[in-house]
Write a protein that holds these residues in place. Sequence first.
Motif, PDB file in Angstrom:
ATOM      1  N   ASP A 169      34.206  -8.937  29.296  1.00  0.00           N
ATOM      2  CA  ASP A 169      32.803  -8.863  29.706  1.00  0.00           C
ATOM      3  C   ASP A 169      31.932  -8.362  28.554  1.00  0.00           C
ATOM      4  O   ASP A 169      30.760  -8.737  28.436  1.00  0.00           O
ATOM      5  N   ASN A 170      32.502  -7.496  27.708  1.00  0.00           N
ATOM      6  CA  ASN A 170      31.745  -6.919  26.591  1.00  0.00           C
ATOM      7  C   ASN A 170      31.261  -7.968  25.594  1.00  0.00           C
ATOM      8  O   ASN A 170      30.339  -7.691  24.818  1.00  0.00           O
ATOM      9  N   LEU A 171      31.867  -9.149  25.604  1.00  0.00           N
ATOM     10  CA  LEU A 171      31.435 -10.187  24.664  1.00  0.00           C
ATOM     11  C   LEU A 171      29.971 -10.568  24.901  1.00  0.00           C
ATOM     12  O   LEU A 171      29.294 -11.021  23.978  1.00  0.00           O
ATOM     13  N   GLY A 172      29.473 -10.384  26.125  1.00  0.00           N
ATOM     14  CA  GLY A 172      28.072 -10.671  26.380  1.00  0.00           C
ATOM     15  C   GLY A 172      27.163  -9.892  25.445  1.00  0.00           C
ATOM     16  O   GLY A 172      26.217 -10.441  24.856  1.00  0.00           O
ATOM     17  N   ALA A 173      27.419  -8.603  25.290  1.00  0.00           N
ATOM     18  CA  ALA A 173      26.618  -7.774  24.391  1.00  0.00           C
ATOM     19  C   ALA A 173      26.961  -8.033  22.932  1.00  0.00           C
ATOM     20  O   ALA A 173      26.078  -8.148  22.078  1.00  0.00           O
ATOM     21  N   ILE A 174      28.256  -8.122  22.635  1.00  0.00           N
ATOM     22  CA  ILE A 174      28.704  -8.275  21.246  1.00  0.00           C
ATOM     23  C   ILE A 174      28.167  -9.563  20.633  1.00  0.00           C
ATOM     24  O   ILE A 174      27.586  -9.560  19.535  1.00  0.00           O
ATOM     25  N   ALA A 236      31.422   0.875  26.564  1.00  0.00           N
ATOM     26  CA  ALA A 236      32.119   0.223  25.453  1.00  0.00           C
ATOM     27  C   ALA A 236      31.175  -0.651  24.638  1.00  0.00           C
ATOM     28  O   ALA A 236      31.222  -0.660  23.397  1.00  0.00           O
ATOM     29  N   SER A 237      30.318  -1.402  25.313  1.00  0.00           N
ATOM     30  CA  SER A 237      29.370  -2.259  24.602  1.00  0.00           C
ATOM     31  C   SER A 237      28.387  -1.436  23.776  1.00  0.00           C
ATOM     32  O   SER A 237      28.079  -1.786  22.633  1.00  0.00           O
ATOM     33  N   ALA A 238      27.891  -0.348  24.337  1.00  0.00           N
ATOM     34  CA  ALA A 238      26.969   0.505  23.593  1.00  0.00           C
ATOM     35  C   ALA A 238      27.624   1.014  22.311  1.00  0.00           C
ATOM     36  O   ALA A 238      26.988   1.058  21.240  1.00  0.00           O
ATOM     37  N   ALA A 239      28.897   1.370  22.398  1.00  0.00           N
ATOM     38  CA  ALA A 239      29.601   1.916  21.229  1.00  0.00           C
ATOM     39  C   ALA A 239      29.733   0.884  20.116  1.00  0.00           C
ATOM     40  O   ALA A 239      29.375   1.142  18.957  1.00  0.00           O
ATOM     41  N   VAL A 240      30.236  -0.310  20.439  1.00  0.00           N
ATOM     42  CA  VAL A 240      30.518  -1.280  19.376  1.00  0.00           C
ATOM     43  C   VAL A 240      29.249  -1.972  18.881  1.00  0.00           C
ATOM     44  O   VAL A 240      29.147  -2.323  17.696  1.00  0.00           O
ATOM     45  N   VAL A 241      28.269  -2.170  19.768  1.00  0.00           N
ATOM     46  CA  VAL A 241      27.015  -2.790  19.351  1.00  0.00           C
ATOM     47  C   VAL A 241      26.268  -1.877  18.375  1.00  0.00           C
ATOM     48  O   VAL A 241      25.645  -2.340  17.414  1.00  0.00           O
TER      49      VAL A 241
END
Length: 550
Positions: A169-174, A236-241
């Motif tokens: 799901d995180n790929l949406g943000a990444i 998780a998205s906030a961290a990697v973005v």
Amino acid sequence: MSTIRSVRNVPRLIPKAIRAPLACTSRASFVAARSSFHKTPTQFSKFSTMSPLQSGAPPPPQAREYDPEIKDIAAYVHHTPIESDLAFDTARFVFLDTLGCGLEGLRFKECTKLLGPVVPGTTVPSGTKIPGTDFQLDPVNGAFNIGAMIRWLDYNDCWLAAEWGHPSDNLGAILAVADWISRTNRAGGNLGSGKIITVKEILEAMIKAHEIQGCLALLNSYNKVGLDHVVLVKVASAAVVSKLLGLSEKQTADAVSQAWVDGQSLRTYRHSPNTMSRKSWAAGDACQRAVNLVLKVMKGEPGVPTVLTAPVWGFYDVLFKGKPFEFQRGYGSYVMENVLFKVSYPAEFHSQTAIEAAKAVHKKLADMGKSAADIKEITCRTHEACIRIIDKQFKPMDNFADRDHCIQYMASVMLVYGRLEATDYTDGGEAATSPLVESLRQKITCVEDPQFTADYHNENMRTIPNALTVTLNDGTVFEEIVVEAPLGHRLRREEAKPEILAKYKRHLGPHFSAERVKQLVDLGNDGKKLESMAVDEYVDLYVTKDSKFV
């Protein structure tokens, strides 16, 4: 005639500079303050704005330490290299599979009606391009669009532990942020130090997002306190973005803390009687919120250092029954290496092995010249999480979301038709209106096997076992059919790879020409070439003018 207002009853004004706030003043100090109003002029003349302040207030706050859980995430994102070839190889398959799932989601109008710009017709220069469409959006809305289409059919990867979820799901943000960064920098911008991001950097961000979400889920059940697992997507998205955008380790901690303090989704939209389509766009919403919060931090918005541990007002006390998170392992690449692929069926993952078993029953019935109509009852021996989430034997099936989260419905469709496809969940469809499917659904009883539950939580196994025992109307009892690990499990990974690519190719077909499909599949098979490609150039291969679905 003029009006003369009496000032006889107007209270005497107290000079603001010497008035203390009542909320923090004791009665004794209040009396002392009142008496000071009767000081002599000589006494008042000694007052100076340059004098040191004499106050009972606490000293100015010093810099606070971040909660260790937040510091660990920020340190991992900034300082831990990913050196696992297995993790990168698995991430490549996850990347392709996830994009394919998003394209398949576009075939459903319930999904596409939510996509596109907020104001129709808007195109953002150097913005995020949305695969399968010709939309070009700001990164916040782009994250929602990509996240929602990825998640729509519940067909992307899965992680099962104390909490379950879908780390891809995180790929949406990444992808939204990486594409926007690259296009902006090509146009002369300077996002993330001005770099053009490669697909390999996308894969590394995916590995780290998988790891953060998965490790936070290993021993901590958010569903048991009523929270939806998409809170972990947001964190998780906030961290990697933040790392992709070139933020500092401190700013990453700021962004992660903001994700924890943000409003968290209730799971009610995943459970009867409120099951609904929000469960299909909840991850897109989490991606959107993550990107929005990171961009606020990038503009200088500070973090909330003790957002987890603050007494009374922190996440633990407010939302987690006062319990701190527990951790089984440090952050590395374990989750990506062990993630589960949904290869065979667009179905909630706890049911995958039951559907495989039902397929074997369907074949056995056909070999005997019988059908699902000859079944009297079925016992499904299963694990606790399956019962808690998708055991809905007698609950009404009112919509798509009810059906794709009911193990009895999914198994019944396989038993009746020998298939389970996304269209089998739609209102008014053949399966949804079948009296045989409905009657059979109510003949399937789930019972927990404690050993199955233990195997499900065992960090070296993580199986998702289901076993079916079928009794026919004539008294015949079939030997129990047991499937412990579904196709797509780490223990069956090599067996699954050709099927993952076939699934990806199948999802590309309705959107692109045969030549483009071959180009994308060949590129997906060439790991080195794919990893070295700029992400914006790769996304351009998925742009569709005049899509028949959007």
